[in-house]
Design an enzyme around this catalytic site. Sequence first.
Site, PDB file in Angstrom:
ATOM      1  N   ASP A  37       0.847  -1.185   0.000  1.00  0.00           N
ATOM      2  CA  ASP A  37       0.000   0.000   0.000  1.00  0.00           C
ATOM      3  C   ASP A  37       0.885   1.237   0.000  1.00  0.00           C
ATOM      4  O   ASP A  37       2.041   1.181   0.444  1.00  0.00           O
ATOM      5  CB  ASP A  37      -0.907   0.008   1.240  1.00  0.00           C
ATOM      6  CG  ASP A  37      -2.217   0.751   1.002  1.00  0.00           C
ATOM      7  OD1 ASP A  37      -2.168   1.875   0.461  1.00  0.00           O
ATOM      8  OD2 ASP A  37      -3.286   0.211   1.357  1.00  0.00           O
ATOM      9  N   ASP A  53       3.372   1.808  -4.582  1.00  0.00           N
ATOM     10  CA  ASP A  53       2.410   2.486  -5.435  1.00  0.00           C
ATOM     11  C   ASP A  53       2.262   1.635  -6.692  1.00  0.00           C
ATOM     12  O   ASP A  53       3.241   1.415  -7.420  1.00  0.00           O
ATOM     13  CB  ASP A  53       2.932   3.884  -5.780  1.00  0.00           C
ATOM     14  CG  ASP A  53       1.969   4.700  -6.621  1.00  0.00           C
ATOM     15  OD1 ASP A  53       1.081   4.108  -7.278  1.00  0.00           O
ATOM     16  OD2 ASP A  53       2.100   5.937  -6.642  1.00  0.00           O
ATOM     17  N   VAL A  54       1.049   1.138  -6.960  1.00  0.00           N
ATOM     18  CA  VAL A  54       0.870   0.199  -8.065  1.00  0.00           C
ATOM     19  C   VAL A  54       1.048   0.851  -9.429  1.00  0.00           C
ATOM     20  O   VAL A  54       1.045   0.156 -10.456  1.00  0.00           O
ATOM     21  CB  VAL A  54      -0.491  -0.523  -7.990  1.00  0.00           C
ATOM     22  CG1 VAL A  54      -0.613  -1.334  -6.716  1.00  0.00           C
ATOM     23  CG2 VAL A  54      -1.651   0.460  -8.152  1.00  0.00           C
ATOM     24  N   ASN A  80      -6.396  -5.621  -5.028  1.00  0.00           N
ATOM     25  CA  ASN A  80      -7.471  -4.837  -4.446  1.00  0.00           C
ATOM     26  C   ASN A  80      -7.273  -3.332  -4.600  1.00  0.00           C
ATOM     27  O   ASN A  80      -8.248  -2.580  -4.572  1.00  0.00           O
ATOM     28  CB  ASN A  80      -7.593  -5.175  -2.954  1.00  0.00           C
ATOM     29  CG  ASN A  80      -8.489  -4.218  -2.215  1.00  0.00           C
ATOM     30  OD1 ASN A  80      -9.707  -4.269  -2.307  1.00  0.00           O
ATOM     31  ND2 ASN A  80      -7.884  -3.291  -1.479  1.00  0.00           N
ATOM     32  N   TYR A 145     -15.239   5.374 -13.599  1.00  0.00           N
ATOM     33  CA  TYR A 145     -15.073   4.251 -12.677  1.00  0.00           C
ATOM     34  C   TYR A 145     -15.627   2.961 -13.287  1.00  0.00           C
ATOM     35  O   TYR A 145     -14.970   1.911 -13.243  1.00  0.00           O
ATOM     36  CB  TYR A 145     -15.784   4.557 -11.361  1.00  0.00           C
ATOM     37  CG  TYR A 145     -15.644   3.465 -10.330  1.00  0.00           C
ATOM     38  CD1 TYR A 145     -14.436   3.255  -9.676  1.00  0.00           C
ATOM     39  CD2 TYR A 145     -16.720   2.632 -10.022  1.00  0.00           C
ATOM     40  CE1 TYR A 145     -14.295   2.247  -8.738  1.00  0.00           C
ATOM     41  CE2 TYR A 145     -16.584   1.625  -9.085  1.00  0.00           C
ATOM     42  CZ  TYR A 145     -15.380   1.431  -8.442  1.00  0.00           C
ATOM     43  OH  TYR A 145     -15.243   0.425  -7.519  1.00  0.00           O
ATOM     44  N   LYS A 149     -13.660  -0.659 -14.166  1.00  0.00           N
ATOM     45  CA  LYS A 149     -14.025  -1.956 -13.615  1.00  0.00           C
ATOM     46  C   LYS A 149     -14.526  -2.913 -14.698  1.00  0.00           C
ATOM     47  O   LYS A 149     -14.373  -4.136 -14.568  1.00  0.00           O
ATOM     48  CB  LYS A 149     -15.066  -1.781 -12.511  1.00  0.00           C
ATOM     49  CG  LYS A 149     -14.506  -1.074 -11.278  1.00  0.00           C
ATOM     50  CD  LYS A 149     -13.291  -1.796 -10.701  1.00  0.00           C
ATOM     51  CE  LYS A 149     -12.772  -1.151  -9.436  1.00  0.00           C
ATOM     52  NZ  LYS A 149     -11.643  -1.902  -8.838  1.00  0.00           N
ATOM     53  N   THR A 180     -17.045   1.695   2.807  1.00  0.00           N
ATOM     54  CA  THR A 180     -15.595   1.897   2.813  1.00  0.00           C
ATOM     55  C   THR A 180     -15.289   3.370   3.009  1.00  0.00           C
ATOM     56  O   THR A 180     -16.162   4.230   2.870  1.00  0.00           O
ATOM     57  CB  THR A 180     -14.978   1.446   1.473  1.00  0.00           C
ATOM     58  OG1 THR A 180     -15.520   2.262   0.424  1.00  0.00           O
ATOM     59  CG2 THR A 180     -15.272  -0.023   1.193  1.00  0.00           C
TER      60      THR A 180
END
Length: 246
Positions: A37, A53-54, A80, A145, A149, A180
């Site tokens: 993360d 950091d992805v 995730n 978004y 997805k 969340t």
Amino acid sequence: MTEFQGLVAVVTGGASGIGAATARLLQQRGAQVAVLDRSTDGVAEGMLAVRCDVTDTAGVDAAVATVVDRLGALDVLVNNAGIGAAGHVGENDDAEWARVLDVNVTGVARVTRAALPHLRRSRHAAVVNMCSAAALLGIRQRALYSSSKGAVLALTLAMAADHVEEGIRVNAVAPGTTDTPWVGRLLDAAEDPAAAAEALRLRQPLGRLVTAEEVAHAVASLASPLAASTTGTILRVDGGMTSLRL
């Protein structure tokens, strides 16, 4: 249940929300867990916390190498990490499209690519991607978004086909609106937070938000060695949002 005993699991975006709930559950079921993360504040005791950091290829490669060096293997990958976006198609500029897709889609590919050599050595290799009910139906003010997805859904199926003969199972979970921190911030920014919260609850037939723990249970179910014949599956955890009309 200890079906993950002896396995190493990596959870990206695992310091909060769904990721944190997933990391906790995998640990409870016997896995050694590494959390990747950008901020590792709040990572539970007994987990390997790695700043990552992805969107940074070199950082991802280094983080995965650290996990394998410290824990000895990589058997389960939970992709995730993700960010939200609001607005119709005219309300996000090119830079925002690039930013969200880089995290939500390319980030999945980037981490999986780094993990693949290690997953190929596992007898119980599994990848679980975080999709969304927004990939399965049209939702107002979620153009960017939903696009990201939808790409995760397609990527999951393609990855499952590519790697099934290597013994790597690839599945995804598609949650409905989940309680969340991101949803909390979305509600805080609404003109009428109470009305916005009620609208989110009512669009799911169960009449409430999904919990992070419920999504974590679905992730663990797909990642489990007990689900050895399950691959290419998109598991909906959405309170009936995408399938029921009451």
